[in-house]
Design a protein around this motif. Structure first.
Motif, PDB file in Angstrom:
ATOM      1  N   TYR A  23      -9.325  28.279   8.962  1.00 21.83           N
ATOM      2  CA  TYR A  23      -9.557  29.662   8.556  1.00 21.83           C
ATOM      3  C   TYR A  23      -8.263  30.471   8.523  1.00 21.83           C
ATOM      4  N   ALA A  24      -8.153  31.360   7.541  1.00 24.05           N
ATOM      5  CA  ALA A  24      -7.063  32.331   7.501  1.00 24.05           C
ATOM      6  C   ALA A  24      -7.231  33.308   8.660  1.00 24.05           C
ATOM      7  N   GLU A  25      -6.149  33.931   9.073  1.00 28.29           N
ATOM      8  CA  GLU A  25      -6.199  34.883  10.194  1.00 28.29           C
ATOM      9  C   GLU A  25      -7.165  36.033   9.925  1.00 28.29           C
ATOM     10  N   ASP A  26      -7.298  36.451   8.670  1.00 27.59           N
ATOM     11  CA  ASP A  26      -8.156  37.587   8.317  1.00 27.59           C
ATOM     12  C   ASP A  26      -9.470  37.149   7.668  1.00 27.59           C
ATOM     13  N   ALA A  27      -9.900  35.941   7.980  1.00 26.20           N
ATOM     14  CA  ALA A  27     -11.120  35.400   7.375  1.00 26.20           C
ATOM     15  C   ALA A  27     -12.349  36.230   7.733  1.00 26.20           C
ATOM     16  N   VAL A  28     -13.311  36.213   6.820  1.00 28.21           N
ATOM     17  CA  VAL A  28     -14.586  36.901   7.004  1.00 28.21           C
ATOM     18  C   VAL A  28     -15.694  35.882   6.770  1.00 28.21           C
ATOM     19  N   VAL A  29     -16.679  35.888   7.670  1.00 28.91           N
ATOM     20  CA  VAL A  29     -17.839  35.008   7.546  1.00 28.91           C
ATOM     21  C   VAL A  29     -19.076  35.875   7.398  1.00 28.91           C
ATOM     22  N   HIS A  30     -19.896  35.558   6.395  1.00 27.48           N
ATOM     23  CA  HIS A  30     -21.195  36.204   6.195  1.00 27.48           C
ATOM     24  C   HIS A  30     -22.240  35.104   6.350  1.00 27.48           C
ATOM     25  N   CYS A  31     -22.991  35.159   7.438  1.00 27.10           N
ATOM     26  CA  CYS A  31     -23.960  34.109   7.718  1.00 27.10           C
ATOM     27  C   CYS A  31     -25.379  34.660   7.631  1.00 27.10           C
ATOM     28  N   GLY A  32     -26.154  34.111   6.716  1.00 30.67           N
ATOM     29  CA  GLY A  32     -27.547  34.500   6.545  1.00 30.67           C
ATOM     30  C   GLY A  32     -28.499  33.435   7.034  1.00 30.67           C
ATOM     31  N   CYS A  33     -28.070  32.639   7.991  1.00 32.08           N
ATOM     32  CA  CYS A  33     -28.885  31.527   8.472  1.00 32.08           C
ATOM     33  C   CYS A  33     -29.877  31.935   9.554  1.00 32.08           C
ATOM     34  N   GLY A  34     -29.727  33.090  10.128  1.00 32.27           N
ATOM     35  CA  GLY A  34     -30.645  33.559  11.163  1.00 32.27           C
ATOM     36  C   GLY A  34     -31.437  34.743  10.635  1.00 32.27           C
ATOM     37  N   ALA A  35     -31.791  35.633  11.529  1.00 28.39           N
ATOM     38  CA  ALA A  35     -32.493  36.863  11.135  1.00 28.39           C
ATOM     39  C   ALA A  35     -31.474  37.846  10.579  1.00 28.39           C
TER      40      ALA A  35
END
Length: 104
Positions: A23-35
């Motif tokens: 991952y890049a230092e400024d990475a963003v994760v959008h996770c829709g796997c839960g609620a």
């Protein structure tokens, strides 16, 4: 595509350090796997996310892998079903954004 395979291999191995290195230092994760959708923006939050992810949703075999204009789309099996992930990369080839959700 090689980084996507490295990412899945590290995920399947449970190697959190190898995952975080991708991952890049400024990475963003959008996770829709839960609620709802969870957005992760800091390195500390990314580490905590992966600790939980490795415990709750271990990755299984590769389901599909494709390039798109937005990055690389990879899907894989978990014990709860198939998950699809879109990985976008920075100029250095590190993951700058990840969007994941269950495949339907």
């Amino acid at each position: 595509m090689a980084v996507a395979i490295d990412w899945l291999d590290a995920y399947r191995a449970g190697d959190i350090e190898a995952i975080l290195e991708l991952y890049a230092e400024d990475a963003v994760v959008h996770c829709g796997c839960g609620a709802g959708v969870k957005t992760i923006t800091s390195r500390e939050a990314l580490r905590a996310y992966w600790v939980d992810r490795l415990r709750d949703y271990p990755a299984g075999k590769l389901n599909d892998l494709n390039c798109s204009q937005d990055g690389t789309l990879i899907s894989y099996n978990t014990r709860t079903g198939v998950v699809s992930v879109l990985l976008a990369f920075d100029a250095a080839g590190r993951i700058k954004e990840l969007n994941c959700s269950p495949s339907h």
